[in-house]
Every structure is written in structure tokens, then in C-alpha cells.
Design a protein around this motif. Sequence first.
Motif, PDB file in Angstrom:
ATOM      1  N   THR A 176     -56.256 -24.899  -5.117  1.00  0.00           N
ATOM      2  CA  THR A 176     -55.164 -25.132  -5.936  1.00  0.00           C
ATOM      3  C   THR A 176     -55.603 -26.178  -7.049  1.00  0.00           C
ATOM      4  OG1 THR A 176     -53.614 -25.761  -3.465  1.00  0.00           O
ATOM      5  CG2 THR A 176     -52.628 -26.663  -5.682  1.00  0.00           C
ATOM      6  N   ILE A 177     -56.560 -26.624  -7.110  1.00  0.00           N
ATOM      7  CA  ILE A 177     -56.668 -27.977  -7.650  1.00  0.00           C
ATOM      8  C   ILE A 177     -57.714 -27.318  -8.555  1.00  0.00           C
ATOM      9  CG2 ILE A 177     -58.163 -30.224  -7.858  1.00  0.00           C
ATOM     10  CD1 ILE A 177     -56.179 -29.825  -6.460  1.00  0.00           C
ATOM     11  N   LYS A 178     -58.993 -26.461  -8.314  1.00  0.00           N
ATOM     12  CA  LYS A 178     -59.423 -25.902  -9.775  1.00  0.00           C
ATOM     13  C   LYS A 178     -59.383 -24.622  -9.612  1.00  0.00           C
ATOM     14  CE  LYS A 178     -63.661 -27.350  -6.286  1.00  0.00           C
ATOM     15  NZ  LYS A 178     -65.646 -27.085  -5.854  1.00  0.00           N
ATOM     16  N   ASP A 179     -58.324 -24.387  -8.799  1.00  0.00           N
ATOM     17  CA  ASP A 179     -58.236 -23.089  -9.822  1.00  0.00           C
ATOM     18  C   ASP A 179     -56.462 -23.160 -10.619  1.00  0.00           C
ATOM     19  OD1 ASP A 179     -59.888 -21.256  -9.589  1.00  0.00           O
ATOM     20  OD2 ASP A 179     -58.866 -20.729  -7.174  1.00  0.00           O
ATOM     21  N   TYR A 180     -56.137 -24.221 -10.995  1.00  0.00           N
ATOM     22  CA  TYR A 180     -55.019 -24.952 -11.621  1.00  0.00           C
ATOM     23  C   TYR A 180     -55.032 -24.886 -13.030  1.00  0.00           C
ATOM     24  CZ  TYR A 180     -51.584 -27.786 -13.611  1.00  0.00           C
ATOM     25  OH  TYR A 180     -50.307 -28.466 -14.298  1.00  0.00           O
ATOM     26  N   ILE A 181     -53.803 -24.147 -13.737  1.00  0.00           N
ATOM     27  CA  ILE A 181     -53.741 -23.345 -14.802  1.00  0.00           C
ATOM     28  C   ILE A 181     -52.666 -24.324 -15.875  1.00  0.00           C
ATOM     29  CG2 ILE A 181     -53.455 -22.414 -17.115  1.00  0.00           C
ATOM     30  CD1 ILE A 181     -54.577 -19.376 -14.942  1.00  0.00           C
ATOM     31  N   PRO A 182     -52.500 -25.399 -16.365  1.00  0.00           N
ATOM     32  CA  PRO A 182     -51.261 -26.644 -16.976  1.00  0.00           C
ATOM     33  C   PRO A 182     -50.594 -25.083 -17.612  1.00  0.00           C
ATOM     34  CG  PRO A 182     -53.217 -26.835 -18.312  1.00  0.00           C
ATOM     35  CD  PRO A 182     -53.538 -25.267 -17.084  1.00  0.00           C
ATOM     36  N   PRO A 183     -49.354 -26.219 -17.597  1.00  0.00           N
ATOM     37  CA  PRO A 183     -48.480 -24.614 -18.614  1.00  0.00           C
ATOM     38  C   PRO A 183     -49.026 -25.084 -19.413  1.00  0.00           C
ATOM     39  CG  PRO A 183     -48.354 -26.985 -17.862  1.00  0.00           C
ATOM     40  CD  PRO A 183     -49.056 -27.470 -17.017  1.00  0.00           C
ATOM     41  N   SER A 184     -47.947 -23.957 -20.233  1.00  0.00           N
ATOM     42  CA  SER A 184     -48.696 -23.815 -22.139  1.00  0.00           C
ATOM     43  C   SER A 184     -47.671 -24.121 -22.914  1.00  0.00           C
ATOM     44  CB  SER A 184     -49.420 -22.371 -22.412  1.00  0.00           C
ATOM     45  OG  SER A 184     -47.435 -21.398 -21.795  1.00  0.00           O
ATOM     46  N   MET A 185     -47.303 -23.898 -24.469  1.00  0.00           N
ATOM     47  CA  MET A 185     -46.468 -24.376 -25.179  1.00  0.00           C
ATOM     48  C   MET A 185     -45.356 -23.019 -24.883  1.00  0.00           C
ATOM     49  SD  MET A 185     -45.330 -26.391 -27.032  1.00  0.00           S
ATOM     50  CE  MET A 185     -46.444 -27.190 -27.460  1.00  0.00           C
ATOM     51  N   SER A 186     -45.983 -21.639 -24.636  1.00  0.00           N
ATOM     52  CA  SER A 186     -44.603 -20.953 -24.747  1.00  0.00           C
ATOM     53  C   SER A 186     -43.821 -20.896 -23.150  1.00  0.00           C
ATOM     54  CB  SER A 186     -45.123 -19.297 -24.587  1.00  0.00           C
ATOM     55  OG  SER A 186     -45.993 -19.243 -23.284  1.00  0.00           O
ATOM     56  N   GLU A 187     -44.734 -21.428 -22.441  1.00  0.00           N
ATOM     57  CA  GLU A 187     -43.853 -21.852 -21.106  1.00  0.00           C
ATOM     58  C   GLU A 187     -43.138 -22.500 -21.099  1.00  0.00           C
ATOM     59  OE1 GLU A 187     -47.306 -20.355 -17.895  1.00  0.00           O
ATOM     60  OE2 GLU A 187     -47.477 -22.335 -18.318  1.00  0.00           O
ATOM     61  N   TYR A 188     -43.369 -24.172 -21.721  1.00  0.00           N
ATOM     62  CA  TYR A 188     -42.320 -25.146 -22.029  1.00  0.00           C
ATOM     63  C   TYR A 188     -41.199 -24.858 -22.207  1.00  0.00           C
ATOM     64  CZ  TYR A 188     -40.984 -29.221 -23.855  1.00  0.00           C
ATOM     65  OH  TYR A 188     -40.077 -30.790 -24.083  1.00  0.00           O
ATOM     66  N   ARG A 189     -41.404 -24.075 -24.310  1.00  0.00           N
ATOM     67  CA  ARG A 189     -40.586 -23.506 -24.350  1.00  0.00           C
ATOM     68  C   ARG A 189     -39.375 -22.685 -24.128  1.00  0.00           C
ATOM     69  NH1 ARG A 189     -44.214 -23.011 -28.952  1.00  0.00           N
ATOM     70  NH2 ARG A 189     -44.362 -20.743 -28.658  1.00  0.00           N
ATOM     71  N   ARG A 190     -39.884 -22.044 -23.138  1.00  0.00           N
ATOM     72  CA  ARG A 190     -38.752 -21.404 -22.751  1.00  0.00           C
ATOM     73  C   ARG A 190     -37.608 -21.944 -21.354  1.00  0.00           C
ATOM     74  NH1 ARG A 190     -40.029 -15.027 -19.261  1.00  0.00           N
ATOM     75  NH2 ARG A 190     -37.891 -15.342 -18.825  1.00  0.00           N
TER      76      ARG A 190
END
Length: 338
Positions: free
Chosen positions: A287-301
Motif C-alpha cells: 500500500t505504501i511503496k506501490d502508491y501512485i499519487p493522483p494526477s492532474m487529469s484525475e483531479y480535473r475529472r
Amino acid sequence: MEDNSEELEALWDDGYETWSVEDFFKLAKGFSEPDGGPPRWFCPVSCGRALKDSPLLLYLPGLDGLGLGLISHEKALGKVFEVRCMHIPVQNRAPFEDLVQFVEETVRLEHASSPKKPIYLVGDSFGGCLAMSVAARNPTVDLVLILVNPATSFERSRLPTFLSLLETLPSALYGALSLVLLPAIRRLVDLLPKDTLIWRLKLLTSAAAYANSHIQDVAAEVLVLASSKDQFLPSKDEAKRLKKSLQNCRICIFKGNKHNLLLETDNNLLTIIKGSAKYRRTSYHDTIKDYIPPSMSEYRRQSEGHWLFRFATSPVMLSTLEDGEVVTGLGGFLVMVR
């Protein structure tokens, strides 16, 4: 490869929708030119350089064989995967068994060099049959299958009837088919010569039969993405069947989408992989090491889809002026502390 993980921060630009369906068709014309060569892998330029220790993702295309189906997703996926796309030249007549061997040779080689890393197979339509077949023959390799409207339902679709029609159709009338057929089939008619499309449909017959006859041997982790309005294949029902038939399978049904799910720009494949907790760099999901932060396109959607809810529930700052008037914001507070 140097560690460039610092480049992936919250609201990073994942480049989703940088390329469109129109770009797909522009590139497809060049990729459809006969070159007489064998099947091969290519790495999309837009993928760039992946983060350190990223797993391998192999894209297995649909009947067109071009390998361009990830065009809207390449830049986003390229940040966290080593992406390679399979290309089957238009004039290539390799039997299904040869295509399976071609993919599994790469899978076995990569597994031998990095045995602790998973290998992702994204199988699109025909590629879904190919992915399942490779997995069935390599049960000890850590594979994650992402099957997008897999064509294992071929026999229950309209395609066998279309194949019979195509074999009897005069070549002079082949071009006219694009005026009367379903969009997914029209795309194939526009991209492939008649003899190639007949060969690919026969290839799909073999692929679906092989994958279904070895379904009990698939031990890989599987995520099925199915369109509810697929007019090409009964994908929604097939997803439910696969969930019951496969050992470790989850499904995701997309309402309103048609056959070419990955080319419909409202579905970011990386977001789907993240949201289903399928992204991992080792044999288990951390859960920690494989975490990918939210991207700009995800935030916009998310912002576009929930603005009314946020407007109704967000806190409101109020303050009182010296004359007793209540105003929005901190204007009254600022007056008091001067």
C-alpha cells in the motif's frame, strides 16, 4: 536506470488524452502499410522513461494488430510501466500458436531476468484470448492480466456470421461494407484488406477456442474490463462468465461504452489499474511503496464531476464588521486586528 521517482508528485501531468482517436487513425494508415515482416514489439515514444523498478506491461492488440490501442494512455502508463506494444503486420499470416510462442518467449525471458517482478498483459479483444493462452501455458510466472472486452465470447457474437458473409462477398463490394456495418467492424474494414480481415477472423476462431479450452489452467491475477454496450461482442455477459470460470478474477463493467473501450477517452487505464489496487512492483501489493499519487487529469475529472456536491458541503468563512454586519470571508477579523 537512475531513480527519477521525485518526478512523480501529486497532481503530476499524466498526459492523458494528449493523443486522440483522430491521431489513432492518422498513425494507423502508416502502420497498416504491408512490410512483409514478422510480429514485433515497439516502445511508444510518448511513454518516456519509467520510474525505477517499474514492472513490464505488454499490450496485445485487437484484430487490427496495429498495437496502437494504448495511444491515449501511453504517456500515463509510461511513467509507472515499461511499456511495449505488439504489432502484427498486415500481410503476416502467422498461426495463433506462433503468436502465443512469440509473446511467451518475451514473458519467460523477462521473468528470468526479474523473477520478483510481475508482468502485465493488457489483452484487447483478440489480445485477450492471446493473454489468457499465454497465462495458461505459464502458470508459474507472476502475470497480471487486464482483459479489455476479451474475444473469448467469439462463438456467441455476430462475428462468425460476418466471417461467412465476408468469404462470399465479391472483392469489389468490400469497401462498401464500411457504409453499412457497426462502427467497430467499419474500423477494421477501413484499416485491413479483405484477405487480411478474413485471416484475422479465422485466427480469432482458433484463439477463442484455445483460450476457452485452457481456461482452467489460468492461475494469473485477472481484471476484466467490459463495455455494457459492446455491439461487437457480448462483453458484459462474458465478463460475468469469466469471473465464475477463472481462479482469481475481478470485473469492471463500463456503462454506455462500446467495443473500443481504450479509445474512448473517458476511461484512463492507469486510473482503473490504481483504483482496483492492481498496481504492484513485486509479488504482492504494498500500500505504501506501490502508491501512485493522483494526477492532474484525475483531479480535473473528479472536480468536474462533483463541483455541485462540494459547493453544497464546503465550509463557509464568516466574520463580523465593526458595525455588526456579517460578511463572507475574514474581512471583519482583519479589521479587528489592525
